[in-house]
Scaffold this motif. Structure first.
Motif, PDB file in Angstrom:
ATOM      1  N   UNK A  83       0.796  -1.226   0.000  1.00 40.56           N
ATOM      2  CA  UNK A  83       0.000   0.000   0.000  1.00 40.56           C
ATOM      3  C   UNK A  83       0.826   1.271   0.000  1.00 40.56           C
ATOM      4  N   UNK A  84       2.138   1.165  -0.262  1.00 41.78           N
ATOM      5  CA  UNK A  84       3.028   2.337  -0.291  1.00 41.78           C
ATOM      6  C   UNK A  84       3.163   2.751  -1.750  1.00 41.78           C
ATOM      7  N   UNK A  85       2.281   3.644  -2.203  1.00 40.43           N
ATOM      8  CA  UNK A  85       2.224   3.970  -3.625  1.00 40.43           C
ATOM      9  C   UNK A  85       3.063   5.179  -3.992  1.00 40.43           C
ATOM     10  N   UNK A  86       3.280   6.111  -3.068  1.00 44.71           N
ATOM     11  CA  UNK A  86       4.003   7.347  -3.374  1.00 44.71           C
ATOM     12  C   UNK A  86       5.182   7.522  -2.429  1.00 44.71           C
ATOM     13  N   UNK A  87       6.057   8.478  -2.778  1.00 42.96           N
ATOM     14  CA  UNK A  87       7.198   8.774  -1.911  1.00 42.96           C
ATOM     15  C   UNK A  87       6.719   9.315  -0.561  1.00 42.96           C
ATOM     16  N   UNK A  88       5.661  10.116  -0.591  1.00 44.88           N
ATOM     17  CA  UNK A  88       5.113  10.630   0.668  1.00 44.88           C
ATOM     18  C   UNK A  88       4.600   9.515   1.550  1.00 44.88           C
ATOM     19  N   UNK A  89       3.929   8.535   0.933  1.00 47.07           N
ATOM     20  CA  UNK A  89       3.432   7.393   1.711  1.00 47.07           C
ATOM     21  C   UNK A  89       4.583   6.581   2.285  1.00 47.07           C
ATOM     22  N   UNK A  90       5.686   6.477   1.548  1.00 46.43           N
ATOM     23  CA  UNK A  90       6.855   5.745   2.051  1.00 46.43           C
ATOM     24  C   UNK A  90       7.447   6.446   3.265  1.00 46.43           C
ATOM     25  N   UNK A  91       7.549   7.776   3.212  1.00 47.28           N
ATOM     26  CA  UNK A  91       8.089   8.528   4.350  1.00 47.28           C
ATOM     27  C   UNK A  91       7.182   8.372   5.569  1.00 47.28           C
ATOM     28  N   UNK A  93       5.220   5.889   6.205  1.00 44.22           N
ATOM     29  CA  UNK A  93       5.363   4.496   6.637  1.00 44.22           C
ATOM     30  C   UNK A  93       6.614   4.336   7.497  1.00 44.22           C
ATOM     31  N   UNK A  94       7.734   4.923   7.031  1.00 44.36           N
ATOM     32  CA  UNK A  94       8.994   4.840   7.783  1.00 44.36           C
ATOM     33  C   UNK A  94       8.878   5.548   9.128  1.00 44.36           C
ATOM     34  N   UNK A  95       8.320   6.745   9.130  1.00 45.46           N
ATOM     35  CA  UNK A  95       8.214   7.509  10.373  1.00 45.46           C
ATOM     36  C   UNK A  95       7.297   6.835  11.384  1.00 45.46           C
ATOM     37  N   UNK A  96       6.287   6.132  10.903  1.00 46.34           N
ATOM     38  CA  UNK A  96       5.349   5.465  11.807  1.00 46.34           C
ATOM     39  C   UNK A  96       5.980   4.249  12.479  1.00 46.34           C
ATOM     40  N   UNK A  97       6.972   3.642  11.822  1.00 46.64           N
ATOM     41  CA  UNK A  97       7.530   2.376  12.330  1.00 46.64           C
ATOM     42  C   UNK A  97       8.968   2.476  12.807  1.00 46.64           C
ATOM     43  N   UNK A 131      12.511  12.646   7.362  1.00 45.67           N
ATOM     44  CA  UNK A 131      12.457  11.352   8.041  1.00 45.67           C
ATOM     45  C   UNK A 131      12.855  11.544   9.495  1.00 45.67           C
ATOM     46  N   UNK A 132      12.221  10.807  10.392  1.00 45.50           N
ATOM     47  CA  UNK A 132      12.615  10.859  11.789  1.00 45.50           C
ATOM     48  C   UNK A 132      14.046  10.352  11.951  1.00 45.50           C
ATOM     49  N   UNK A 133      14.707  10.823  12.999  1.00 41.16           N
ATOM     50  CA  UNK A 133      16.127  10.520  13.194  1.00 41.16           C
ATOM     51  C   UNK A 133      16.378   9.028  13.285  1.00 41.16           C
ATOM     52  N   UNK A 134      15.518   8.298  13.992  1.00 46.17           N
ATOM     53  CA  UNK A 134      15.796   6.880  14.245  1.00 46.17           C
ATOM     54  C   UNK A 134      15.414   5.983  13.077  1.00 46.17           C
TER      55      UNK A 134
END
Length: 350
Positions: A83-91, A93-97, A131-134
């Motif tokens: 469900x990660x269709x765009x670059x914004x969605x990827x960011x 997704x990364x920040x949430x996890x 992107x979040x630091x971690x």
């Protein structure tokens, strides 16, 4: 002939744009093809990638861009499959996890995830989202299973901004470790004021080693070991960060305060489920602990401290003076109308 020359020139122009603006993998593929054949041999897939790269000649990454415009088809398929269709969605997704985001995407390993994160960081300015630091964190157990020492974290910070780590990665500042001869210790030479002065039956120079010795008793009972480890690591983190005291200095008042903390953990200790190697791991789940779970935690800690007192690591057990949290026992009325008569029981047994 003129049309063929025109199409070859057009193709060469597209390849030039792809080399300049396409992905690194596409550029390497085209260079290898040119070296082998004199000019790029384009399959249907590479032609589509070349055409897409040409459209990006004057473009910069945008959060609205589909991932397949910037990443290899195989990676793009795996991202869109989640469900990660765009670059914004990827960011997002990364920040949430956090650092272990890639574990939720099939066949995206640690090294590939690191490359994707590096690319996103290079384009943070044009994307307009950070992107979040971690997010850059990579699970060291995934890359080097034998190098656990790299993952050790010395816990500390404040209750609002704690530095947390699960038990297997935990290190405690010397002054709060309960170690013999630690700085700022009491007159008995320990930083833990409840340390026994007589000969101890376990070789534990500090509190963490003593807790490890206790947990080692359950090495052949993995379910119990996991549950007890969870309760003891929570206590250690609270004692050091929130209370600022070694576990071996806890008094009845400290135990009562921790019992209250179990009922309402600090927000900085609470978070969604994460990998234990992630910097976003938190000891408490967002839904908190039920009254039964709080009572279970107190019983586990009382038993652990009783054992530490029995083996003469501690002088006494402060948890022995602490009552279990109040739990609610719900009585369920017997549904007599659904019981079997003696005649039916006889028939059933027969």
């Amino acid at each position: 002939d003129a049309m063929e020359r025109y199409l070859r020139t057009m193709r060469d122009d597209l390849v030039t744009l792809a080399l300049r603006h396409g992905s690194a993998a596409l550029a390497e593929h085209l260079k290898a093809s040119i070296k082998q054949h004199g000019s790029a041999k384009l399959t249907a897939v590479t032609l589509r990638m070349v055409e897409q790269a040409s459209t990006l000649a004057a473009a910069v990454p945008s959060v609205a861009h589909p991932v397949h415009l910037w990443f290899r088809p195989l990676i793009a398929r795996r991202l869109t499959g989640e469900g990660i269709a765009t670059l914004g969605a990827l960011i997002e997704y990364c920040n949430a996890r956090g650092g272990s985001w890639w574990r939720s995407v099939p066949r995206i390993g640690a090294l590939r995830a690191k490359a994707l994160v590096a690319w996103l960081r290079r384009h943070e300015r044009t994307l307009g989202v950070r992107l979040d630091v971690d997010v850059a964190d990579i699970d060291t157990r995934e890359l080097a299973p034998s190098s656990q020492a790299q993952a050790i974290v010395v816990i500390g910070g404040t209750s609002h901004e704690p530095r947390l780590a699960p038990f297997e990665r935990l290190a405690v500042p010397t002054s709060l470790s309960g170690a013999i001869g630690a700085a700022n210790g009491p007159t008995n030479g320990h930083s833990g004021s409840n340390r026994a002065t007589s000969f101890s039956f376990i070789r534990a120079p500090h509190d963490l080693a003593a807790i490890h010795a206790y947990l080692h008793r359950y090495r052949d009972r993995p379910t119990t070991l996991r549950a007890y480890t969870r309760e003891l690591e929570r206590l250690v983190l609270w004692a050091v960060i929130v209370r600022g005291t070694p576990v071996s200095s806890m008094t009845v008042e400290d135990c009562e305060a921790y019992k209250d903390f179990l009922a309402k953990p600090a927000p900085s200790f609470v978070g969604p489920k994460q990998s234990r190697a992630s910097g976003r791991w938190r000891p408490f789940a967002p839904e908190g602990l039920s009254a039964d779970s709080q009572a279970y935690a107190v019983r586990v800690l009382r038993a652990a401290f009783a054992w530490l007192t029995e083996v003469r690591y501690l002088a006494g057990n402060p948890w022995s003076a602490v009552h279990d949290p109040v739990t609610i026992t719900r009585e369920v009325a017997v549904q007599v109308e659904r019981a079997l008569s003696p005649k039916l029981w006889t028939e059933l047994r027969r």
